[in-house]
Design an enzyme around this catalytic site. Structure first.
Site, short mmCIF file in Angstrom:
data_model
loop_
_atom_site.label_atom_id
_atom_site.label_comp_id
_atom_site.label_asym_id
_atom_site.label_seq_id
_atom_site.Cartn_x
_atom_site.Cartn_y
_atom_site.Cartn_z
CB CYS A 23 55.03 54.81 50.03
SG CYS A 23 53.52 54.59 51.01
CB CYS B 242 54.13 50.22 48.18
SG CYS B 242 53.22 51.76 48.51
CG ASP C 57 34.00 32.47 47.74
OD1 ASP C 57 33.49 32.21 46.65
OD2 ASP C 57 33.98 33.60 48.24
CG HIS D 282 49.75 52.29 50.98
ND1 HIS D 282 51.03 52.30 51.46
CD2 HIS D 282 48.93 52.31 52.07
CE1 HIS D 282 51.01 52.35 52.78
NE2 HIS D 282 49.75 52.36 53.18
CB CYS E 82 55.19 51.97 52.99
SG CYS E 82 54.45 50.96 51.69
CG ASP F 229 38.99 35.76 52.36
OD1 ASP F 229 38.13 36.49 51.84
OD2 ASP F 229 38.69 34.85 53.18
#
Length: 367
Positions: A304, A301, A88, A330, A299, A261
């Protein structure tokens, strides 16, 4: 940079963006302010699936400095992030972190929050910094005023931003960096229209909508984004800056936004708030002290698949640093998977149904 819209479902768009790699849009960009996402290694971000990260020009300019990053061959080599990087402009940080600043048509003079030294950001200098970083996408300098109902104040700010944008649009850019313009104008529909039409008429590779989530109500944000979409070109990516609640992402995808974002998933993770489709889990709560369940049964991930809510609560209460990593994995996995599901719904021409189901589920919430 190349961009191609493949399919629409209602107003939601499925597109491809080519930077270092092919990136499917809509996409969420994790925020790596200092060139790295807090609590994660760069390879972990890649493992989750992310190919695009946001870093901050203001912070990296002040520390470690342009010369050091340039000596390493650019931001990718300095940080060892193997994906693409959007930087940015630093404008938001100038206006939010600097106690003393002076805005003119030339640029903005500001005082460093680190050592008190004074610096000048001009549209030309800000792009030059990002070109030297070898950013994949560079953002133009803009003034992001706080939420205000004083239209004359917002209009004055917008005119400065548009002047800076015109100067930015004619700067020769290196082949490795795309440049995005930014639409401002507060919550005033006529100012947003003016900004959108003028930015759309300039030579930019993509267009962002700035000045969101700066104090306006959720409905005002939705109305603002919806009002400008009709003026933005269909053959360029559209980026809603700083928007990060899952509900807001789904709603804005429905308006035709492609990129997002926000620090929300990472900051919330470090504070013990974990995302699920049925609301956010506050892992600090005593109800999870003996809970053998993962954060989210649906989930897959790393966190998890390997850890219980009880253990994560224990780590948080014990102030173990590993909690920040596991929670961040997560939350960013949740966001990545959300964007994948959105993309699949657009492919299936069922985005409206997905959106309604998702928003209904998120209403319930956990505590």
């Amino acid at each position: 940079m190349e961009f191609k819209c493949l399919k629409t479902s209602d107003n939601a768009r499925l597109s491809l963006l080519w930077l270092k790699d092919e990136i499917e849009l809509p996409a969420f960009m994790p925020v790596g302010t200092q060139g790295i996402v807090k609590a994660l290694l760069p390879d972990t971000l890649i493992d989750i699936g992310y190919k695009l990260m946001l870093s901050n020009t203001y912070h990296l300019y002040l520390r470690p400095g342009v010369e050091i990053i340039e000596a390493f061959g650019g931001l990718h080599k300095f940080t060892n992030f193997k994906g693409s990087i959007l930087t940015d402009s630093g404008g938001f940080q100038v206006f939010s972190l600097s106690d003393l600043r002076k805005v003119t048509q030339e640029g903005v003079v500001f005082k460093s929050h680190i050592d008190g030294s004074y610096h000048l950001f001009t549209p030309e200098k800000v792009l030059d910094i990002q070109f030297r970083f070898k950013s994949d996408i560079a953002m133009v300098l803009d003034e992001c005023p706080a939420y205000s109902l004083d239209k004359s104040f917002v209009e004055k700010s917008l005119n400065i931003t548009l002047n800076w944008a015109k100067r930015s649009s004619v700067i020769k850019r290196p082949p490795h960096t795309a440049v995005f313009g930014i639409v401002q104008g507060g919550v005033f529909e006529d100012l947003r229209k003016k900004s959108a039409l003028e930015i759309a008429g300039m030579d930019f590779d993509g267009i962002a909508i700035g000045g969101l989530s700066v104090g306006e109500s959720t409905q005002e944000m939705y109305d603002t984004v919806a009002s400008v979409m009709q003026y933005l070109p269909e053959d360029k990516p559209r980026y809603a800056m700083g928007v990060g609640r899952p509900e807001d992402i789904v709603r804005l995808v429905g308006f035709g936004v492609d990129m997002f974002d926000c620090v929300m998933p990472t900051r919330n993770a470090r504070n013990g708030y974990l995302f699920t489709d049925f609301g956010n889990i506050n892992i600090k709560n005593a109800a999870y002290a003996k809970d053998e369940s993962p954060i989210d049964e649906n989930c897959d991930c790393y966190t998890c698949k390997n850890y219980s809510r009880a253990f994560l609560r224990h780590l948080y209460k014990s102030k173990e640093l590993s909690f920040y990593t596991l929670a961040t994995i997560h939350n960013l996995s949740y966001y990545y998977n959300l964007m994948q599901r959105i993309g699949q719904a657009i492919k299936n021409n069922s985005f409206a149904e997905f959106s309604k189901s998702f928003l209904d589920k998120r209403k319930y919430g956990y505590s």
